[in-house]
Structures are given as C-alpha cells and as structure tokens.
Write an enzyme that holds these catalytic residues in place. Structure first.
Site, PDB file in Angstrom:
ATOM      1  N   GLY A   1      13.022  40.716  55.092  1.00  0.00           N
ATOM      2  CA  GLY A   1      12.690  40.180  53.758  1.00  0.00           C
ATOM      3  C   GLY A   1      12.843  41.239  52.686  1.00  0.00           C
ATOM      4  O   GLY A   1      11.934  41.471  51.884  1.00  0.00           O
TER       5      GLY A   1
ATOM      6  N   THR B   1      15.172  41.168  50.250  1.00  0.00           N
ATOM      7  CA  THR B   1      15.914  40.697  49.081  1.00  0.00           C
ATOM      8  C   THR B   1      15.045  40.602  47.829  1.00  0.00           C
ATOM      9  O   THR B   1      15.558  40.325  46.741  1.00  0.00           O
ATOM     10  CB  THR B   1      16.552  39.312  49.347  1.00  0.00           C
ATOM     11  OG1 THR B   1      15.540  38.463  49.880  1.00  0.00           O
ATOM     12  CG2 THR B   1      17.714  39.395  50.313  1.00  0.00           C
TER      13      THR B   1
ATOM     14  N   ARG C   1      17.731  36.036  53.929  1.00  0.00           N
ATOM     15  CA  ARG C   1      18.657  34.893  54.040  1.00  0.00           C
ATOM     16  C   ARG C   1      19.650  34.862  52.889  1.00  0.00           C
ATOM     17  O   ARG C   1      20.740  34.318  53.016  1.00  0.00           O
ATOM     18  CB  ARG C   1      17.866  33.575  54.050  1.00  0.00           C
ATOM     19  CG  ARG C   1      17.041  33.338  55.293  1.00  0.00           C
ATOM     20  CD  ARG C   1      16.027  32.248  55.064  1.00  0.00           C
ATOM     21  NE  ARG C   1      15.154  32.588  53.937  1.00  0.00           N
ATOM     22  CZ  ARG C   1      14.219  31.807  53.437  1.00  0.00           C
ATOM     23  NH1 ARG C   1      14.028  30.602  53.940  1.00  0.00           N
ATOM     24  NH2 ARG C   1      13.476  32.204  52.416  1.00  0.00           N
ATOM     25  N   ARG C   2      19.273  35.416  51.720  1.00  0.00           N
ATOM     26  CA  ARG C   2      20.154  35.330  50.551  1.00  0.00           C
ATOM     27  C   ARG C   2      21.210  36.428  50.627  1.00  0.00           C
ATOM     28  O   ARG C   2      20.983  37.570  50.230  1.00  0.00           O
ATOM     29  CB  ARG C   2      19.330  35.425  49.267  1.00  0.00           C
ATOM     30  CG  ARG C   2      18.545  34.147  48.986  1.00  0.00           C
ATOM     31  CD  ARG C   2      17.533  34.315  47.893  1.00  0.00           C
ATOM     32  NE  ARG C   2      16.412  35.147  48.270  1.00  0.00           N
ATOM     33  CZ  ARG C   2      15.376  35.434  47.477  1.00  0.00           C
ATOM     34  NH1 ARG C   2      15.325  34.943  46.257  1.00  0.00           N
ATOM     35  NH2 ARG C   2      14.392  36.206  47.908  1.00  0.00           N
TER      36      ARG C   2
ATOM     37  N   VAL D   1      14.391  34.376  59.968  1.00  0.00           N
ATOM     38  CA  VAL D   1      13.484  34.820  61.038  1.00  0.00           C
ATOM     39  C   VAL D   1      12.872  33.660  61.822  1.00  0.00           C
ATOM     40  O   VAL D   1      12.349  33.856  62.915  1.00  0.00           O
ATOM     41  CB  VAL D   1      12.346  35.746  60.510  1.00  0.00           C
ATOM     42  CG1 VAL D   1      12.894  37.019  59.896  1.00  0.00           C
ATOM     43  CG2 VAL D   1      11.428  35.011  59.535  1.00  0.00           C
TER      44      VAL D   1
ATOM     45  N   TYR E   1      -1.549  28.689  55.009  1.00  0.00           N
ATOM     46  CA  TYR E   1      -1.171  30.086  54.743  1.00  0.00           C
ATOM     47  C   TYR E   1      -2.202  31.031  55.361  1.00  0.00           C
ATOM     48  O   TYR E   1      -1.846  32.010  56.025  1.00  0.00           O
ATOM     49  CB  TYR E   1      -1.027  30.335  53.238  1.00  0.00           C
ATOM     50  CG  TYR E   1      -0.591  31.749  52.921  1.00  0.00           C
ATOM     51  CD1 TYR E   1       0.672  32.201  53.302  1.00  0.00           C
ATOM     52  CD2 TYR E   1      -1.437  32.641  52.265  1.00  0.00           C
ATOM     53  CE1 TYR E   1       1.073  33.508  53.028  1.00  0.00           C
ATOM     54  CE2 TYR E   1      -1.042  33.946  51.981  1.00  0.00           C
ATOM     55  CZ  TYR E   1       0.220  34.372  52.371  1.00  0.00           C
ATOM     56  OH  TYR E   1       0.618  35.666  52.103  1.00  0.00           O
TER      57      TYR E   1
ATOM     58  N   THR F   1       5.144  39.352  42.630  1.00  0.00           N
ATOM     59  CA  THR F   1       6.501  39.404  43.190  1.00  0.00           C
ATOM     60  C   THR F   1       7.065  37.994  42.988  1.00  0.00           C
ATOM     61  O   THR F   1       6.570  37.258  42.149  1.00  0.00           O
ATOM     62  CB  THR F   1       6.428  39.729  44.703  1.00  0.00           C
ATOM     63  OG1 THR F   1       5.676  38.675  45.331  1.00  0.00           O
ATOM     64  CG2 THR F   1       5.757  41.071  44.979  1.00  0.00           C
TER      65      THR F   1
HETATM   66  P1  NDP Z   1       8.845  37.582  47.874  1.00  0.00           P
HETATM   67  O1  NDP Z   1       8.991  36.113  47.789  1.00  0.00           O
HETATM   68  O2  NDP Z   1       9.193  38.403  46.694  1.00  0.00           O
HETATM   69  O3  NDP Z   1       9.663  38.135  49.141  1.00  0.00           O
HETATM   70  C1  NDP Z   1       9.673  37.455  50.369  1.00  0.00           C
HETATM   71  C2  NDP Z   1      10.811  37.975  51.218  1.00  0.00           C
HETATM   72  O4  NDP Z   1      10.758  37.314  52.502  1.00  0.00           O
HETATM   73  C3  NDP Z   1      12.171  37.701  50.615  1.00  0.00           C
HETATM   74  O5  NDP Z   1      12.986  38.838  50.793  1.00  0.00           O
HETATM   75  C4  NDP Z   1      12.707  36.556  51.470  1.00  0.00           C
HETATM   76  O6  NDP Z   1      14.115  36.680  51.593  1.00  0.00           O
HETATM   77  C5  NDP Z   1      12.046  36.824  52.823  1.00  0.00           C
HETATM   78  N1  NDP Z   1      11.952  35.624  53.640  1.00  0.00           N
HETATM   79  C6  NDP Z   1      11.186  34.525  53.401  1.00  0.00           C
HETATM   80  N2  NDP Z   1      11.404  33.606  54.368  1.00  0.00           N
HETATM   81  C7  NDP Z   1      12.315  34.145  55.216  1.00  0.00           C
HETATM   82  C8  NDP Z   1      12.947  33.675  56.392  1.00  0.00           C
HETATM   83  N3  NDP Z   1      12.690  32.468  56.905  1.00  0.00           N
HETATM   84  N4  NDP Z   1      13.844  34.476  57.013  1.00  0.00           N
HETATM   85  C9  NDP Z   1      14.116  35.690  56.503  1.00  0.00           C
HETATM   86  N5  NDP Z   1      13.562  36.192  55.407  1.00  0.00           N
HETATM   87  C10 NDP Z   1      12.668  35.418  54.757  1.00  0.00           C
HETATM   88  O7  NDP Z   1       7.312  37.810  48.274  1.00  0.00           O
HETATM   89  P2  NDP Z   1       6.481  39.129  48.647  1.00  0.00           P
HETATM   90  O8  NDP Z   1       7.305  40.341  48.570  1.00  0.00           O
HETATM   91  O9  NDP Z   1       5.232  39.077  47.860  1.00  0.00           O
HETATM   92  O10 NDP Z   1       6.108  38.788  50.147  1.00  0.00           O
HETATM   93  C11 NDP Z   1       6.366  39.646  51.223  1.00  0.00           C
HETATM   94  C12 NDP Z   1       5.261  39.487  52.250  1.00  0.00           C
HETATM   95  O11 NDP Z   1       4.016  39.866  51.668  1.00  0.00           O
HETATM   96  C13 NDP Z   1       5.048  38.058  52.758  1.00  0.00           C
HETATM   97  O12 NDP Z   1       4.783  38.117  54.149  1.00  0.00           O
HETATM   98  C14 NDP Z   1       3.810  37.594  52.004  1.00  0.00           C
HETATM   99  O13 NDP Z   1       3.097  36.608  52.704  1.00  0.00           O
HETATM  100  C15 NDP Z   1       3.042  38.893  51.920  1.00  0.00           C
HETATM  101  N6  NDP Z   1       2.006  38.987  50.904  1.00  0.00           N
HETATM  102  C16 NDP Z   1       2.286  38.794  49.580  1.00  0.00           C
HETATM  103  C17 NDP Z   1       1.291  38.926  48.630  1.00  0.00           C
HETATM  104  C18 NDP Z   1       1.515  38.686  47.174  1.00  0.00           C
HETATM  105  O14 NDP Z   1       0.524  38.422  46.457  1.00  0.00           O
HETATM  106  N7  NDP Z   1       2.727  38.794  46.682  1.00  0.00           N
HETATM  107  C19 NDP Z   1      -0.069  39.334  49.022  1.00  0.00           C
HETATM  108  C20 NDP Z   1      -0.253  39.483  50.437  1.00  0.00           C
HETATM  109  C21 NDP Z   1       0.749  39.351  51.327  1.00  0.00           C
HETATM  110  P3  NDP Z   1      15.166  35.464  51.546  1.00  0.00           P
HETATM  111  O15 NDP Z   1      14.601  34.404  50.653  1.00  0.00           O
HETATM  112  O16 NDP Z   1      16.427  36.105  51.044  1.00  0.00           O
HETATM  113  O17 NDP Z   1      15.277  35.039  52.969  1.00  0.00           O
HETATM  114  C1  8X3 Z   2      -1.076  36.508  49.122  1.00  0.00           C
HETATM  115  C2  8X3 Z   2      -2.419  36.725  48.541  1.00  0.00           C
HETATM  116  O1  8X3 Z   2      -4.610  35.589  47.936  1.00  0.00           O
HETATM  117  O2  8X3 Z   2      -2.548  34.568  47.125  1.00  0.00           O
HETATM  118  O3  8X3 Z   2      -1.086  36.705  50.477  1.00  0.00           O
HETATM  119  O4  8X3 Z   2      -3.165  34.397  49.419  1.00  0.00           O
HETATM  120  S1  8X3 Z   2      -3.209  35.232  48.272  1.00  0.00           S
END
Ligand code: NDP
Ligand code: 8X3
Length: 252
Positions: free
Chosen positions: A9, A11, A34-35, A61, A153, A188
């Site tokens: 992930g 991208t 994926r992108r 994934v 989630y 993000t």
């Molecule tokens: P983004 O949406 O900015 O990034 C998510 C990334 O995951 C992208 O690169 C996307 O790439 C990739 N992804 C999603 N689904 C798939 C898939 N099926 N196969 C491969 N790649 C995938 O979000 P974040 O950077 O915030 O999220 C990253 C992680 O952090 C996640 O696990 C999220 O749950 C976690 N998180 C986020 C928080 C927040 O508040 N932002 C807080 C706590 C945890 P592409 O679409 O190109 O496949």
């Molecule tokens: C992302 C944080 O609190 O929006 O994992 O679920 S929250």
C-alpha cells in the site's frame, strides 16, 4: 549492499511516506499497490531522487494467488528483506451494525486481515532463511478499543492486534521481530476511501484539530526499524495530541 524494505500500500498515505523515509536513508524498496500508474511513477521518483533500487509490484492483497505469484519467487537480489511493513488497508463505510454493508465488511476483512496474513506468509520464508527480519503491522487505535459504527473496521483491526501478538510468539524462534503500530486519526486518503469519495465528509473528520500526518508514522516506523537487533518495540499507539481515545477529541 543496501537494506531492503517491502511496503504494501505504497501508492498513498502512510505507505508512500514510509517508502520515502527509508529511501532517503538509502534502503532499497519493494513497493506495492493496485494503482499501477501511481505505483510506477512513484517508483521512478524514488529511484531518481534517492539513487536506490526500487521494485514496484502491482497486486491486490485480497487475492491469494496474486500475492503468492508475486512474492514467492522474488528475484534473488530482492530476497534479503529486512523489514516488511503490512500497511495496505482501508475502512469502508461508517454505519451502525444493522445498516452496515456486507460487501464493505468482506472487503475490510479480506484486505486488512487476510491480505496481511497472505503477504506475511509469503515473505516469512525469506526471513527464516536469512535468519533476520522485522514485520511492522499497521493496526489502528480502532484495534485497541471500539467506537460507535466502527463494527467491521474495528473487528479487522482487533484481528491485526491479535495476529501481531500471535506472530510474535510463533516467529520468536526465527528471531523475527514483530511491531504493531496503532495510529489514531491521520489525514491521508483514508477518510476519502471510507466515505467513498465524499470530500466534504472526509475533510470534516480533521476539522478543528491537528491530525497525524503520514510523515509522523513514517518517522516512527523508521525509528522502530533501526533499533539494535536485540531490541524490539512490540507495539505502540500514537494519536494526535488532540485525541484521547477513539471517540474523544479536543476540537477548537
Ligand atoms: P490511504 O488510503 O492513503 O492508503 C491505503 C493504501 O493501501 C493505498 O496505497 C492502497 O493502494 C492500499 N490498498 C488498499 N487496499 C488494497 C488492496 N486490496 N491491495 C493492495 N493495496 C491496497 O490510507 P492510509 O495511509 O491512512 O492507510 C494505511 C493503513 O493505515 C491502513 O491499514 C489503515 O487502516 C491504517 N490506519 C489509518 C489511519 C488513518 O487515520 N489514516 C489510522 C490508523 C490506521 P491502492 O489503492 O493503489 O491499492
Ligand atoms: C483509523 C482511525 O479512529 O478512524 O484507523 O478508526 S479511526
């Protein structure tokens, strides 16, 4: 020879920032997503800016065959993976249990839980062979405590917490470190994805306080990955200063 990190992930968001942080410290990077266009142009950016090697791999994934086809037979020069960051993940929807969408539940559990398990299962044999390794799982504060309408989630991130603990026990004999990073609210593309493109709803999540930024998590990932071999941070929960738990924010 440079150290090698694999980040799923990459991208956008945390994954992209983590790749930049490690690349800027001369780590070679395997980046996934994926992108395809975004991934390849990001790979070029990393190579040009930081003079490192980058291997971009496009796969979902959730798809077991794709994961193992891509990762089980990596070219020899890419097999000494020192750090795997299981970051790919998402939330979809924020509906009360009785209104939640079944497809959203499937996608979250397939991505956040099974995707992490497949990728780890494909990479662990390289780590066992090289007798080194560190897996950093990106969980969430939503995996430490639940919140209203977080159902699917939260369940997926509680599973990441459980898996991190379980992997730490099972992989102990192979000297593989497991660290779970559990972020709170970070700006993000996460909320844009969760609210299915609704920019107003997504932006409203971060009104009135300073959220975490992707670079904050990247700095933490780099810190935990570069501690001495004998030291492992098992887990840490990190929130914006304005966030006390999953539901209590101080907004101005
Ligand atoms: P983004 O949406 O900015 O990034 C998510 C990334 O995951 C992208 O690169 C996307 O790439 C990739 N992804 C999603 N689904 C798939 C898939 N099926 N196969 C491969 N790649 C995938 O979000 P974040 O950077 O915030 O999220 C990253 C992680 O952090 C996640 O696990 C999220 O749950 C976690 N998180 C986020 C928080 C927040 O508040 N932002 C807080 C706590 C945890 P592409 O679409 O190109 O496949
Ligand atoms: C992302 C944080 O609190 O929006 O994992 O679920 S929250």
């Amino acid at each position: 020879m440079n150290n090698i990190i694999l980040i799923t992930g990459a991208t956008s968001g945390f994954g992209e920032a983590i790749a930049k942080k490690f690349a800027s410290n001369s780590w070679d990077c395997i980046i996934t997503g994926r992108r395809k266009e975004r991934l390849f142009s990001f790979a070029d950016e990393l190579k040009n800016k930081f003079n490192i090697k980058v291997l971009p791999l496009v796969f979902d994934v959730q798809k077991r065959k794709e994961v193992f086809d891509m990762l089980s037979n990596l070219p020899e020069e890419w097999r000494s993976i020192k750090v795997l960051v299981n970051n790919a993940g998402l939330a979809l929807g924020r509906d009360s249990f009785e209104n939640a969408n079944l497809d959203d539940w499937d996608t979250m559990l397939d991505t956040n839980v099974k995707g992490l398990m497949y990728v780890s299962k494909a990479i662990v044999p390289y780590m066992i062979e090289k007798k080194q390794g560190h897996i950093i799982n990106i969980g969430s504060i939503a995996g430490k405590e639940v919140y209203q309408s977080g159902n699917g989630y939260c369940a997926s991130k509680f599973a990441v917490d459980a898996l991190s603990k379980s992997m730490r026990i099972d992989l102990l004999q192979h000297k593989i470190k497991i660290t779970a990073i559990h972020p709170g609210a970070a700006e993000t593309e996460f909320s844009l994805v969760r609210f299915k493109g609704d920019e107003q709803k997504a932006a409203a999540m971060y009104h009135g306080f300073v959220p975490l930024y992707a670079e904050d998590i990247a700095n933490i990932a780099y810190y935990v990955a570069t501690l001495p071999p004998s030291v492992c941070i098992n887990e840490l929960t990190v929130t914006p200063t304005a966030q006390a738990n999953t539901y209590l924010f101080h907004k101005e």
